[in-house]
Write a protein that holds these residues in place. Structure first.
Motif, PDB file in Angstrom:
ATOM      1  N   LEU A 198      66.790  25.037  -9.454  1.00 50.42           N
ATOM      2  CA  LEU A 198      68.009  24.863 -10.232  1.00 50.42           C
ATOM      3  C   LEU A 198      68.815  23.673  -9.724  1.00 50.42           C
ATOM      4  N   ILE A 199      68.878  23.521  -8.420  1.00 41.71           N
ATOM      5  CA  ILE A 199      69.588  22.376  -7.841  1.00 41.71           C
ATOM      6  C   ILE A 199      68.937  21.067  -8.273  1.00 41.71           C
ATOM      7  N   VAL A 200      67.614  21.001  -8.215  1.00 47.56           N
ATOM      8  CA  VAL A 200      66.907  19.777  -8.612  1.00 47.56           C
ATOM      9  C   VAL A 200      67.122  19.492 -10.095  1.00 47.56           C
ATOM     10  N   LEU A 201      67.065  20.527 -10.923  1.00 46.29           N
ATOM     11  CA  LEU A 201      67.279  20.329 -12.361  1.00 46.29           C
ATOM     12  C   LEU A 201      68.686  19.837 -12.667  1.00 46.29           C
ATOM     13  N   LEU A 202      69.654  20.297 -11.914  1.00 47.23           N
ATOM     14  CA  LEU A 202      71.022  19.841 -12.136  1.00 47.23           C
ATOM     15  C   LEU A 202      71.272  18.452 -11.561  1.00 47.23           C
ATOM     16  N   MET A 203      70.466  18.035 -10.588  1.00 48.57           N
ATOM     17  CA  MET A 203      70.633  16.701 -10.000  1.00 48.57           C
ATOM     18  C   MET A 203      69.986  15.610 -10.845  1.00 48.57           C
ATOM     19  N   ILE A 204      68.970  15.931 -11.627  1.00 49.95           N
ATOM     20  CA  ILE A 204      68.239  14.918 -12.384  1.00 49.95           C
ATOM     21  C   ILE A 204      69.138  14.141 -13.351  1.00 49.95           C
ATOM     22  N   PRO A 205      69.979  14.782 -14.156  1.00 49.90           N
ATOM     23  CA  PRO A 205      70.842  13.983 -15.044  1.00 49.90           C
ATOM     24  C   PRO A 205      71.796  13.058 -14.275  1.00 49.90           C
ATOM     25  N   PHE A 206      72.265  13.522 -13.136  1.00 46.83           N
ATOM     26  CA  PHE A 206      73.154  12.687 -12.335  1.00 46.83           C
ATOM     27  C   PHE A 206      72.419  11.461 -11.811  1.00 46.83           C
ATOM     28  N   ILE A 207      71.186  11.644 -11.379  1.00 43.08           N
ATOM     29  CA  ILE A 207      70.388  10.526 -10.874  1.00 43.08           C
ATOM     30  C   ILE A 207      70.053   9.558 -11.998  1.00 43.08           C
ATOM     31  N   MET A 208      69.741  10.089 -13.167  1.00 43.80           N
ATOM     32  CA  MET A 208      69.358   9.233 -14.295  1.00 43.80           C
ATOM     33  C   MET A 208      70.523   8.413 -14.835  1.00 43.80           C
ATOM     34  N   SER A 209      71.744   8.840 -14.576  1.00 41.46           N
ATOM     35  CA  SER A 209      72.894   8.103 -15.096  1.00 41.46           C
ATOM     36  C   SER A 209      73.151   6.801 -14.333  1.00 41.46           C
ATOM     37  N   MET A 230      74.927  28.512  -3.787  1.00 40.84           N
ATOM     38  CA  MET A 230      74.959  29.397  -2.620  1.00 40.84           C
ATOM     39  C   MET A 230      75.787  30.655  -2.903  1.00 40.84           C
ATOM     40  N   ILE A 231      76.896  30.505  -3.608  1.00 43.50           N
ATOM     41  CA  ILE A 231      77.716  31.655  -3.975  1.00 43.50           C
ATOM     42  C   ILE A 231      76.950  32.569  -4.917  1.00 43.50           C
ATOM     43  N   LEU A 232      76.204  31.994  -5.853  1.00 43.87           N
ATOM     44  CA  LEU A 232      75.404  32.786  -6.782  1.00 43.87           C
ATOM     45  C   LEU A 232      74.345  33.605  -6.054  1.00 43.87           C
ATOM     46  N   VAL A 233      73.633  32.979  -5.139  1.00 38.23           N
ATOM     47  CA  VAL A 233      72.594  33.687  -4.385  1.00 38.23           C
ATOM     48  C   VAL A 233      73.211  34.774  -3.518  1.00 38.23           C
ATOM     49  N   ALA A 234      74.292  34.462  -2.820  1.00 37.51           N
ATOM     50  CA  ALA A 234      74.930  35.459  -1.946  1.00 37.51           C
ATOM     51  C   ALA A 234      75.510  36.619  -2.753  1.00 37.51           C
ATOM     52  N   ALA A 235      76.112  36.320  -3.890  1.00 46.63           N
ATOM     53  CA  ALA A 235      76.704  37.386  -4.696  1.00 46.63           C
ATOM     54  C   ALA A 235      75.649  38.339  -5.235  1.00 46.63           C
ATOM     55  N   THR A 236      74.528  37.810  -5.701  1.00 43.41           N
ATOM     56  CA  THR A 236      73.481  38.696  -6.198  1.00 43.41           C
ATOM     57  C   THR A 236      72.849  39.492  -5.057  1.00 43.41           C
ATOM     58  N   PHE A 237      72.724  38.874  -3.900  1.00 42.94           N
ATOM     59  CA  PHE A 237      72.149  39.573  -2.744  1.00 42.94           C
ATOM     60  C   PHE A 237      73.049  40.725  -2.310  1.00 42.94           C
ATOM     61  N   PHE A 238      74.353  40.465  -2.160  1.00 39.90           N
ATOM     62  CA  PHE A 238      75.265  41.514  -1.714  1.00 39.90           C
ATOM     63  C   PHE A 238      75.477  42.583  -2.784  1.00 39.90           C
ATOM     64  N   PHE A 297      73.486  12.410  -4.057  1.00 36.95           N
ATOM     65  CA  PHE A 297      72.925  12.637  -5.389  1.00 36.95           C
ATOM     66  C   PHE A 297      73.687  13.693  -6.177  1.00 36.95           C
ATOM     67  N   GLY A 298      74.969  13.812  -5.922  1.00 37.80           N
ATOM     68  CA  GLY A 298      75.804  14.738  -6.672  1.00 37.80           C
ATOM     69  C   GLY A 298      75.658  16.190  -6.285  1.00 37.80           C
ATOM     70  N   ILE A 299      75.036  16.474  -5.164  1.00 34.36           N
ATOM     71  CA  ILE A 299      74.787  17.858  -4.770  1.00 34.36           C
ATOM     72  C   ILE A 299      76.037  18.515  -4.167  1.00 34.36           C
ATOM     73  N   ASP A 300      77.033  17.727  -3.807  1.00 31.68           N
ATOM     74  CA  ASP A 300      78.230  18.276  -3.162  1.00 31.68           C
ATOM     75  C   ASP A 300      78.951  19.298  -4.030  1.00 31.68           C
ATOM     76  N   GLU A 301      78.919  19.120  -5.340  1.00 32.72           N
ATOM     77  CA  GLU A 301      79.593  20.058  -6.230  1.00 32.72           C
ATOM     78  C   GLU A 301      78.696  21.221  -6.623  1.00 32.72           C
ATOM     79  N   ILE A 302      77.397  21.003  -6.628  1.00 36.09           N
ATOM     80  CA  ILE A 302      76.467  22.000  -7.137  1.00 36.09           C
ATOM     81  C   ILE A 302      76.063  23.011  -6.063  1.00 36.09           C
ATOM     82  N   ALA A 303      75.813  22.549  -4.854  1.00 26.62           N
ATOM     83  CA  ALA A 303      75.273  23.419  -3.795  1.00 26.62           C
ATOM     84  C   ALA A 303      76.161  24.621  -3.477  1.00 26.62           C
TER      85      ALA A 303
END
Length: 77
Positions: free
Chosen positions: A24-35, A60-68, A50-56
């Motif tokens: 999911l991170i890679v898929l969200l980074m591709i449009p940013f890289i292509m721009s 991480m919150i999504l993974v932790a929330a589903t885990f907990f 590569f724009g990961i500062d906003e996405i990561a």
């Protein structure tokens, strides 16, 4: 203590979201890289991670929330 850590690692490794998050991170980074297609903005793209500062954090919150949620809801795996 080792048993509990092994159980939690087992649960984490057998969840689908754990393995889908990097893709999911890679898929969200591709449009940013292509721009950015010119050579002048290439160093800025690397410096901005590569724009990961906003996405990561969101991923991480999504993974932790589903885990907990699953751990605290007493569902069996």
């Amino acid at each position: 203590m080792i048993t509990v850590i092994n159980q939690e690692a087992y649960k984490l490794l057998h969840k689908k979201i754990t393995w889908l998050a990097p893709f999911l991170i890679v898929l969200l980074m591709i449009p940013f890289i292509m721009s950015f297609d010119d050579a002048i903005s290439a160093p800025w793209l690397v410096m901005s991670s590569f724009g990961i500062d906003e996405i990561a954090p969101l991923i991480m919150i999504l993974v932790a929330a589903t885990f907990f949620h699953r751990s605290l809801s007493n569902e069996q795996y």
